[in-house]
Design a protein around this motif. Structure first.
Motif, PDB file in Angstrom:
ATOM      1  N   VAL A 116       0.869  -1.165   0.000  1.00  0.00           N
ATOM      2  CA  VAL A 116       0.000   0.000   0.000  1.00  0.00           C
ATOM      3  C   VAL A 116       0.905   1.214   0.000  1.00  0.00           C
ATOM      4  CG1 VAL A 116      -1.754   1.304   1.276  1.00  0.00           C
ATOM      5  CG2 VAL A 116      -1.820  -1.201   1.265  1.00  0.00           C
ATOM      6  N   LYS A 117       0.654   2.162  -0.893  1.00  0.00           N
ATOM      7  CA  LYS A 117       1.487   3.365  -0.972  1.00  0.00           C
ATOM      8  C   LYS A 117       0.642   4.603  -0.698  1.00  0.00           C
ATOM      9  CE  LYS A 117       5.003   1.638  -4.230  1.00  0.00           C
ATOM     10  NZ  LYS A 117       6.228   1.902  -3.428  1.00  0.00           N
ATOM     11  N   LEU A 118       1.232   5.550   0.019  1.00  0.00           N
ATOM     12  CA  LEU A 118       0.635   6.854   0.252  1.00  0.00           C
ATOM     13  C   LEU A 118       1.394   7.885  -0.568  1.00  0.00           C
ATOM     14  CD1 LEU A 118       0.055   5.108   2.931  1.00  0.00           C
ATOM     15  CD2 LEU A 118      -0.417   7.310   3.984  1.00  0.00           C
ATOM     16  N   TRP A 119       0.655   8.787  -1.228  1.00  0.00           N
ATOM     17  CA  TRP A 119       1.224   9.769  -2.137  1.00  0.00           C
ATOM     18  C   TRP A 119       0.681  11.157  -1.808  1.00  0.00           C
ATOM     19  CZ3 TRP A 119       3.962   7.326  -6.278  1.00  0.00           C
ATOM     20  CH2 TRP A 119       3.689   5.960  -6.455  1.00  0.00           C
ATOM     21  N   ASP A 120       1.469  12.180  -2.140  1.00  0.00           N
ATOM     22  CA  ASP A 120       0.894  13.525  -2.159  1.00  0.00           C
ATOM     23  C   ASP A 120       0.338  13.787  -3.554  1.00  0.00           C
ATOM     24  OD1 ASP A 120       3.025  14.260  -3.828  1.00  0.00           O
ATOM     25  OD2 ASP A 120       4.138  15.248  -2.223  1.00  0.00           O
ATOM     26  N   LEU A 121      -0.254  14.942  -3.760  1.00  0.00           N
ATOM     27  CA  LEU A 121      -0.966  15.208  -5.006  1.00  0.00           C
ATOM     28  C   LEU A 121      -0.050  15.524  -6.183  1.00  0.00           C
ATOM     29  CD1 LEU A 121      -4.090  17.242  -3.847  1.00  0.00           C
ATOM     30  CD2 LEU A 121      -3.806  14.784  -4.110  1.00  0.00           C
ATOM     31  N   VAL A 122       1.233  15.655  -5.939  1.00  0.00           N
ATOM     32  CA  VAL A 122       2.162  15.900  -7.052  1.00  0.00           C
ATOM     33  C   VAL A 122       2.969  14.659  -7.398  1.00  0.00           C
ATOM     34  CG1 VAL A 122       2.302  18.376  -6.654  1.00  0.00           C
ATOM     35  CG2 VAL A 122       3.912  16.867  -5.496  1.00  0.00           C
ATOM     36  N   LYS A 130       4.102  -2.704   3.532  1.00  0.00           N
ATOM     37  CA  LYS A 130       3.953  -4.075   3.065  1.00  0.00           C
ATOM     38  C   LYS A 130       2.641  -4.646   3.597  1.00  0.00           C
ATOM     39  CE  LYS A 130       7.747  -5.230   0.750  1.00  0.00           C
ATOM     40  NZ  LYS A 130       7.716  -5.855  -0.589  1.00  0.00           N
ATOM     41  N   ALA A 131       1.735  -4.997   2.698  1.00  0.00           N
ATOM     42  CA  ALA A 131       0.439  -5.527   3.122  1.00  0.00           C
ATOM     43  C   ALA A 131      -0.207  -6.242   1.951  1.00  0.00           C
ATOM     44  CB  ALA A 131      -0.467  -4.415   3.632  1.00  0.00           C
ATOM     45  N   LYS A 132      -0.397  -7.552   2.082  1.00  0.00           N
ATOM     46  CA  LYS A 132      -1.186  -8.288   1.094  1.00  0.00           C
ATOM     47  C   LYS A 132      -2.645  -8.010   1.404  1.00  0.00           C
ATOM     48  CE  LYS A 132       0.083 -12.415  -0.171  1.00  0.00           C
ATOM     49  NZ  LYS A 132       0.297 -13.887  -0.218  1.00  0.00           N
ATOM     50  N   SER A 133      -3.376  -7.442   0.446  1.00  0.00           N
ATOM     51  CA  SER A 133      -4.718  -6.969   0.760  1.00  0.00           C
ATOM     52  C   SER A 133      -5.602  -6.955  -0.463  1.00  0.00           C
ATOM     53  CB  SER A 133      -4.650  -5.564   1.358  1.00  0.00           C
ATOM     54  OG  SER A 133      -5.922  -5.092   1.709  1.00  0.00           O
TER      55      SER A 133
END
Length: 237
Positions: A116-122, A130-133
């Motif tokens: 799972v990745k978290l991003w900003d708007l740019v 790390k997460a199997k989901s």
């Protein structure tokens, strides 16, 4: 009931659809490699092209941007004038869930690369967890993530597991936070949905489905639980 409108225009299967946040328009994604914005009379207002098969999407909270993910493995942000605002690269496999945070400042992507990745708007990647989901949701306060696979798990934004939700006997396919962030909802392959508190205690079990519960959500007031194949359920707790 009677059919009110038919949305005609896509040339292949429709894979996803949703109302805009203001409820005045409808967005559809299709295997014809386009997605479309419609009015409630069934007229196409915008046709967006230049993607792989549009598997799903999310609106920004203000309804001005659309986050898509498609089978070309790329997530994109669009404005309503069909312009691509930003393209997100970084996952090593198919991206199959995209979510905006409640404040619209953070994007969460879920991939078959088991992250799972978290991003900003740019387009900067802020964090990789790390997460199997199969599904992911972010809490209303933006401080925790909820994922579902064999069980549901609650993570902080550093990737630490805070709680594991054990009870459903088959895999978790869908997860959601209540609007107040105090309860969570899971749908599973055991044909049930469950309401939990944040201490991983089951509050209520919803039965009656004839198939997997692939999607769950709360009404805006948090009092009704919505699902795709049955009538809305009223919470009793």
């Amino acid at each position: 009931g009677n059919t009110l409108q038919v949305l005609s225009g896509h040339t292949d299967n429709i894979t996803s659809l949703a109302y805009t946040p203001d409820g005045k328009n409808i967005l559809t994604g299709s295997a014809d490699k386009t997605f479309r914005l419609w009015d409630l009379n069934g007229n196409t207002l915008q046709k967006f092209t230049g993607t792989g098969n549009v598997y799903s999407f999310a609106f920004s909270p203000d309804g001005k941007k659309i986050l898509t993910f498609s089978t070309d493995g790329i997530s994109r942000i669009w404005d309503l004038s069909q312009n691509v605002y930003k393209i997100f690269h970084g996952h090593k496999n198919f991206v199959y869930r995209v979510v905006f945070s409640a404040d619209g400042k953070t994007i969460i992507t879920l991939s078959a690369d088991q992250t799972v990745k978290l991003w900003d708007l740019v387009g900067n990647c802020l964090k990789t967890i790390k997460a199997k989901s199969n599904s992911v949701a972010i809490s209303p306060d933006g401080k925790t993530l909820l994922t579902g696979y064999l069980t549901a798990q609650l993570f902080d934004l550093e990737g630490n597991v805070l709680k594991t939700f054990i009870g459903q006997i088959k895999g978790i396919l869908s997860v959601a936070f209540s609007p107040d962030g105090k309860t969570i909802l899971t749908g599973a392959a055991d044909k049930t949905a469950r309401l939990w508190d944040l201490d991983a205690r089951t509050l209520q079990i919803f039965t009656g489905h004839n198939d997997f519960v692939n999607s769950v959500s709360f009404s805006p007031d948090g009092k009704t639980i919505l699902n795709p194949s049955q009538r809305p359920f009223r919470r009793t707790s």
